[in-house]
Motif scaffolding. Structure first.
Motif, PDB file in Angstrom:
ATOM      1  N   ARG A 206       0.912  -1.132  -0.422  1.00  0.00           N
ATOM      2  CA  ARG A 206       0.021   0.401   0.039  1.00  0.00           C
ATOM      3  C   ARG A 206       1.607   1.234  -0.023  1.00  0.00           C
ATOM      4  NH1 ARG A 206      -4.844   0.404   2.370  1.00  0.00           N
ATOM      5  NH2 ARG A 206      -5.966  -1.661   1.473  1.00  0.00           N
ATOM      6  N   HIS A 207       2.191   1.142   1.141  1.00  0.00           N
ATOM      7  CA  HIS A 207       3.002   2.144   0.951  1.00  0.00           C
ATOM      8  C   HIS A 207       3.617   2.875  -0.051  1.00  0.00           C
ATOM      9  CE1 HIS A 207       3.415   2.390   5.356  1.00  0.00           C
ATOM     10  NE2 HIS A 207       2.226   2.408   4.746  1.00  0.00           N
ATOM     11  N   ALA A 209       2.195   1.859  -3.217  1.00  0.00           N
ATOM     12  CA  ALA A 209       1.144   2.218  -4.334  1.00  0.00           C
ATOM     13  C   ALA A 209       1.251   3.872  -3.915  1.00  0.00           C
ATOM     14  CB  ALA A 209       0.318   1.502  -4.568  1.00  0.00           C
ATOM     15  N   SER A 210       1.571   4.199  -2.595  1.00  0.00           N
ATOM     16  CA  SER A 210       0.905   4.979  -2.527  1.00  0.00           C
ATOM     17  C   SER A 210       1.729   6.412  -2.686  1.00  0.00           C
ATOM     18  CB  SER A 210       0.449   5.843  -0.792  1.00  0.00           C
ATOM     19  OG  SER A 210       1.626   5.638  -0.234  1.00  0.00           O
ATOM     20  N   ALA A 213       2.100   7.553  -6.497  1.00  0.00           N
ATOM     21  CA  ALA A 213       0.665   8.070  -6.374  1.00  0.00           C
ATOM     22  C   ALA A 213       0.990   9.456  -6.418  1.00  0.00           C
ATOM     23  CB  ALA A 213      -0.324   7.591  -6.155  1.00  0.00           C
ATOM     24  N   ASN A 214       1.342   9.683  -5.025  1.00  0.00           N
ATOM     25  CA  ASN A 214       1.869  11.277  -4.805  1.00  0.00           C
ATOM     26  C   ASN A 214       3.011  11.060  -3.766  1.00  0.00           C
ATOM     27  OD1 ASN A 214       2.665  13.604  -4.433  1.00  0.00           O
ATOM     28  ND2 ASN A 214      -0.395  14.400  -4.655  1.00  0.00           N
ATOM     29  N   GLN A 216       4.326  13.061  -1.914  1.00  0.00           N
ATOM     30  CA  GLN A 216       3.747  14.701  -1.553  1.00  0.00           C
ATOM     31  C   GLN A 216       3.007  14.419   0.392  1.00  0.00           C
ATOM     32  OE1 GLN A 216       4.482  17.464   0.121  1.00  0.00           O
ATOM     33  NE2 GLN A 216       7.209  17.622  -1.605  1.00  0.00           N
ATOM     34  N   VAL A 217       1.907  13.247  -0.721  1.00  0.00           N
ATOM     35  CA  VAL A 217       0.943  13.056   0.099  1.00  0.00           C
ATOM     36  C   VAL A 217       2.018  12.143   0.770  1.00  0.00           C
ATOM     37  CG1 VAL A 217      -1.693  11.687  -0.107  1.00  0.00           C
ATOM     38  CG2 VAL A 217      -0.451  13.400  -1.461  1.00  0.00           C
ATOM     39  N   ALA A 218       2.109  11.139   0.623  1.00  0.00           N
ATOM     40  CA  ALA A 218       2.350   9.472   1.198  1.00  0.00           C
ATOM     41  C   ALA A 218       3.560  10.423   3.081  1.00  0.00           C
ATOM     42  CB  ALA A 218       3.524   8.607   0.459  1.00  0.00           C
ATOM     43  N   VAL A 223       3.679   8.038   5.902  1.00  0.00           N
ATOM     44  CA  VAL A 223       4.355   7.047   5.392  1.00  0.00           C
ATOM     45  C   VAL A 223       6.039   7.423   5.035  1.00  0.00           C
ATOM     46  CG1 VAL A 223       4.814   5.987   3.419  1.00  0.00           C
ATOM     47  CG2 VAL A 223       2.447   6.323   3.594  1.00  0.00           C
ATOM     48  N   GLY A 280       2.052   4.247  -8.802  1.00  0.00           N
ATOM     49  CA  GLY A 280       0.935   4.430  -8.185  1.00  0.00           C
ATOM     50  C   GLY A 280       0.096   3.209  -8.116  1.00  0.00           C
ATOM     51  N   PHE A 281       0.305   1.997  -9.025  1.00  0.00           N
ATOM     52  CA  PHE A 281      -0.543   1.574  -9.025  1.00  0.00           C
ATOM     53  C   PHE A 281       0.168   0.640 -10.330  1.00  0.00           C
ATOM     54  CE2 PHE A 281      -3.257  -1.656 -11.653  1.00  0.00           C
ATOM     55  CZ  PHE A 281      -4.534  -2.318 -10.830  1.00  0.00           C
TER      56      PHE A 281
END
Lengths: 334, 499
Positions: A206-207, A209-210, A213-214, A216-218, A223, A280-281
């Protein structure tokens, strides 16, 4: 995948998902049907074992590559890294024969050296990318050149060969198996299953992929971004080590031309399998299908004489591009 | 006067879902026409249709009284219709002048006439009171300056119609004043302006006419004069609105957070403050005063020096994880870039911060699913489909999802940066109630906001920051707009007056 009677408002995404998901599966089935029609030996035990065992090297590496790409990275160095690990492993085993003799301890020592070398190489890539913050493309492009040249240097421009007796003892690791299934196939299957579990069910997956994906968000979601990114490269390095362990008993040698273009085959398999190149995926089972598609094309061209086997690269290239077009259609329908 | 641009009975459907139902809207030269409504009321869709980004499913557009159909946004631009987006359309790597002239570069022979472009860019920016150097790359500019560059770009194209999508959402009060002055000037020159904002006081200040949309339907269009802010809000929401802010609950005595001498290099100098249990502490200041940087320094998102104590225990510096484990979380002001993974599902977003609560080795998907069900009901998140992507939620619902994600970590102290940026009034009220409920439940909340009414309405105590340090502290009845602004601008410091 689960509920076919989706609510009406779930329209566009659900409807596009099957094509996006099933595309690689359908392509694989089509190839198997085609192969069976063109040559009666295609589905024979010998041919199936041969195809699967040979896909195992790229396959094991591609599983690791799935994590790196899902995390928004890339690793161009894996082919050279495999050659380098093979070289180091062979030299270590040859050097250890006087102390350990020919036997299980020697093979285990060789495997240990291969795994440690892979671990170190992955850590070095990961350190430069995650901590020193150099672009993954640059770091691994550099590493690709370094390992390729180091291997050639270690082999003094020629070939590093494993001692003949050691090689005879080690050979069954590639050629034998249990219950008629060859070891490389078993190892590949285990790596793939563990990889799929890790990607789908664990915080690490999950980490990854995050992160892809972004980032900054992670980071803002607590994370440990550097550690996860480093982890993907270390995992890949270790898996290159595993792949090399399965590869060395096949030929018992390594040279500057070992593992050439493996990195591109691994990346191609990941992309065909539906993992997004920009991260991201990712899906590991898709990668496994991607690997099988690539090796089946090769196999069918060799078995059937309709198209020249020299066109293998052309067909594989077209398939990679088609796979990405398919991905984009799946995405734009969202 | 006749309308330059008019929409008659426009309808728009995305697949089977209709988002606009027969909206009429007209723009007259020399007029500011405000379009207001809650998130999801159809404002963006209406603007996109007028700006040529979307074609209406039914109804017609008239330009100078004649029916038109814009093939794309470029055709609309050629007709003098320009839209300024909330998310800017600027190339980050290019300079200010390159962006202003992108696609219509000035040429001298076969080459770019850089000198002429630079001079014109400087003129355009000067008209906006913006002192950014035309040679600076956009990525080095602050958000308000980027906004000004967007506007300069529209000015450079001699817009007859200017469509502005919440231009002040990222601006401070002072910058907003400059922008509103500029809008008045454009209006006097005969430009027709469509203006949207969630800040109704601005609408009351500059709009000539106001159109209200609700649930994709046209509710009313009437002169701004005599249309009070309260009446606007009620028309938008479609029901009577009681007090926007819930009553304040007094804080307890015990201190839960102590920040001492926190310095974020280049951003914040030597900031110290305390937070008590059950307290709502406001942080006010101009944009660039260092509020966000201070908060990011406290929770370990930015390298910082100084002490942060939670319940008397010093927490490990520069570790977001350590802060979270101590019960201290930060909710970012930038929900699209730092808060949510827009391309991921609601569940993956919801549990990302507190993922370790959902299993150490394998993630418990059932527990995640239950968490989503609870979040949707607890935070009133309006979803079409549980499997939708976070990016498909409206702004207000994204903010609620972000709140739910943060609260899943069961924090003791929540720092919320700009809790209601770009959010409609109904959702705002829900978020205010939520903040008050948190404090009443014994949690402590820091609210960083550029909206003074918000800080004043919510906080027991307000810390004012100016130019990277804490410029003053106000509490109780001493919290007034005037007192906050004087401290933020350093007026009181100069005169030596005290709180």
């Amino acid at each position: 995948m689960t509920d076919t009677t989706a609510a009406p408002q779930a329209t566009s995404r659900r409807r596009s998902l099957p094509l996006h998901v099933l595309g690689p599966v359908l392509a694989l089935i089509a190839l198997i049907v085609l192969g069976a029609m063109l040559n009666s030996n295609f589905l024979s035990y010998a041919n199936v074992t041969n195809v699967l065992a040979r896909s195992a090297f790229i396959g094991i590496i591609a599983v690791g590559m799935t994590f790196v790409i899902t995390g928004g990275g890339i690793d161009l160095s894996v082919g050279s890294m495999a050659a380098f690990i093979a070289g180091v492993m062979i030299m270590a085993m040859n050097a250890l024969i006087p102390t350990l003799g020919i036997g299980v301890p020697l093979v285990l020592a060789g495997m240990g050296v291969a795994l440690l070398t892979g671990l170190a190489a992955g850590m070095l890539n990961g350190f430069l990318i995650a901590k020193v913050r150099i672009e993954a493309f640059i770091v691994t492009l550099g590493a690709m050149g370094v390992y390729r040249s180091l291997t050639t240097w270690l082999a003094d421009g020629g070939t590093l060969s494993l001692d003949f007796d050691a090689r005879t003892f080690y050979r069954p690791v590639y050629y034998d198996g249990i219950l008629g299934i060859a070891w490389p196939i078993i190892v590949f299957a285990l790596v793939a299953i563990l990889g799929e579990l890790a990607m789908r069910k664990t915080p690490f997956g999950r980490h990854c992929a995050s992160l892809g994906a972004n980032e900054q968000v992670a980071k803002y979601s607590a994370v440990k971004v550097d550690r996860v990114r480093m982890g993907t490269y270390v995992l890949l390095g270790v898996l290159v080590g595993v792949a090399t362990i399965m590869y060395v008993p096949r030929l018992g040698s390594a040279s500057g031309s070992t593992g050439v273009l493996w990195e591109l085959e691994a990346i191609a398999a990941v992309i065909i399998g539906g993992t997004l190149l920009k991260g991201g995926f990712g899906r590991v089972w898709g990668t496994v299908i991607g690997v099988l598609i690539l090796s089946l094309i090769d196999n069918i061209l060799n078995l059937a004489s309709i198209v020249s086997p020299y066109l293998n690269g052309t067909i594989q290239g077209v398939i990679v591009i088609l796979a990405v077009v398919l991905q984009r259609q799946g995405k734009s329908a969202e | 006067m006749t309308a330059i641009l008019e929409a008659r009975g426009i309808t728009r459907a995305f697949g089977p879902i209709r988002v606009l139902h027969g909206v009429d809207f007209s723009l007259i030269p020399g007029e500011v026409h405000a379009l207001i409504g809650e998130n999801g009321a159809g404002k963006s869709t209406t603007m996109k249709i007028l700006g040529g980004y979307l074609a209406p499913t039914e109804g017609e557009l008239l330009l100078d009284g004649r029916p038109v159909r814009f093939a794309d946004q470029r055709e609309a631009e050629d007709a003098g219709i320009l839209m300024i987006h909330q998310e800017f359309n600027l190339a980050l790597q290019l300079t200010v002048e390159e962006n202003i002239f992108l696609g219509r570069e000035k040429m001298r022979g076969p080459f770019l006439d850089k000198k002429a472009m630079r001079e014109e860019a400087r003129d355009l920016l000067a008209r906006l009171d913006c002192h950014a150097d035309p040679r600076t790359p956009i990525r080095d500019l602050s958000v308000p300056n980027r906004q000004m560059v967007e506007i300069a770009r529209a000015l450079g194209r001699n817009a007859r119609v200017l469509i502005m999508d919440e231009p002040t959402a990222v601006l401070t009060a002072r910058e907003t004043d400059v922008l509103l002055e500029q809008i008045a000037r454009l209006k006097a020159q005969g430009t027709a302006i469509l203006y949207t904002s969630h800040k109704l006081d601005e609408i009351a200040r500059i709009a000539d006419r106001v159109t209200v949309l609700r649930d994709g339907a046209h509710i009313t269009t009437r002169p701004a004069e005599g249309f009070s802010e309260h009446a606007m809000a009620e028309t938008m929401v479609g029901r009577e609105l009681s007090d926007l802010f819930p009553p304040k609950v007094p804080a307890r005595d015990d201190v839960v957070l102590q920040v001492e001498g926190l310095t974020v290099p280049g951003r914040v100098r030597d900031a110290s403050f305390t937070l008590r249990r059950g307290e709502v502490l406001g942080f006010a200041g101009l944009v660039g005063a260092g509020r966000t940087e201070l908060m990011e320094g406290i929770v370990g998102l930015r390298p910082a020096t100084g002490l942060v104590r939670v319940n008397g225990q010093t927490i490990k510096p520069n570790s977001v994880r350590a802060a979270r484990e101590a019960g201290l979380v930060y909710l970012t002001e930038d929900r699209k870039e730092k808060g949510l993974l827009l391309t991921k599902s609601l569940t993956e977003n919801l549990t990302l911060l507190a993922l370790d609560r959902f299993g150490r080795i394998f993630i418990d998907k059932k527990a995640e699913d239950t968490a989503l069900t609870n979040a949707i009901s607890d935070f009133d998140i309006r979803v079409n489909d549980r499997d939708m992507l976070a990016g498909s939620l409206s702004g207000g619902n994204q903010q609620k999802l972000l709140l739910a994600k943060t609260m899943l970590a069961e924090p003791q102290i929540v720092i919320i940066d700009e809790p209601t940026r770009g959010i409609d009034i109904g959702t705002k009220q829900q978020i205010y109630e939520f903040i008050a409920a948190l404090a009443a439940a014994g949690k402590s909340v820091i609210v960083v906001s550029s909206e003074l009414t918000e800080v004043i309405g919510l906080a027991d105590r307000v810390v004012v920051m100016g130019r990277g340090h804490i410029a003053g502290e106000l509490s109780g009845d001493a919290i007034t707009e005037d007192a906050i602004l004087r401290r933020a601008m350093g007026v009181d410091e100069l005169t030596g007056a005290s709180a």
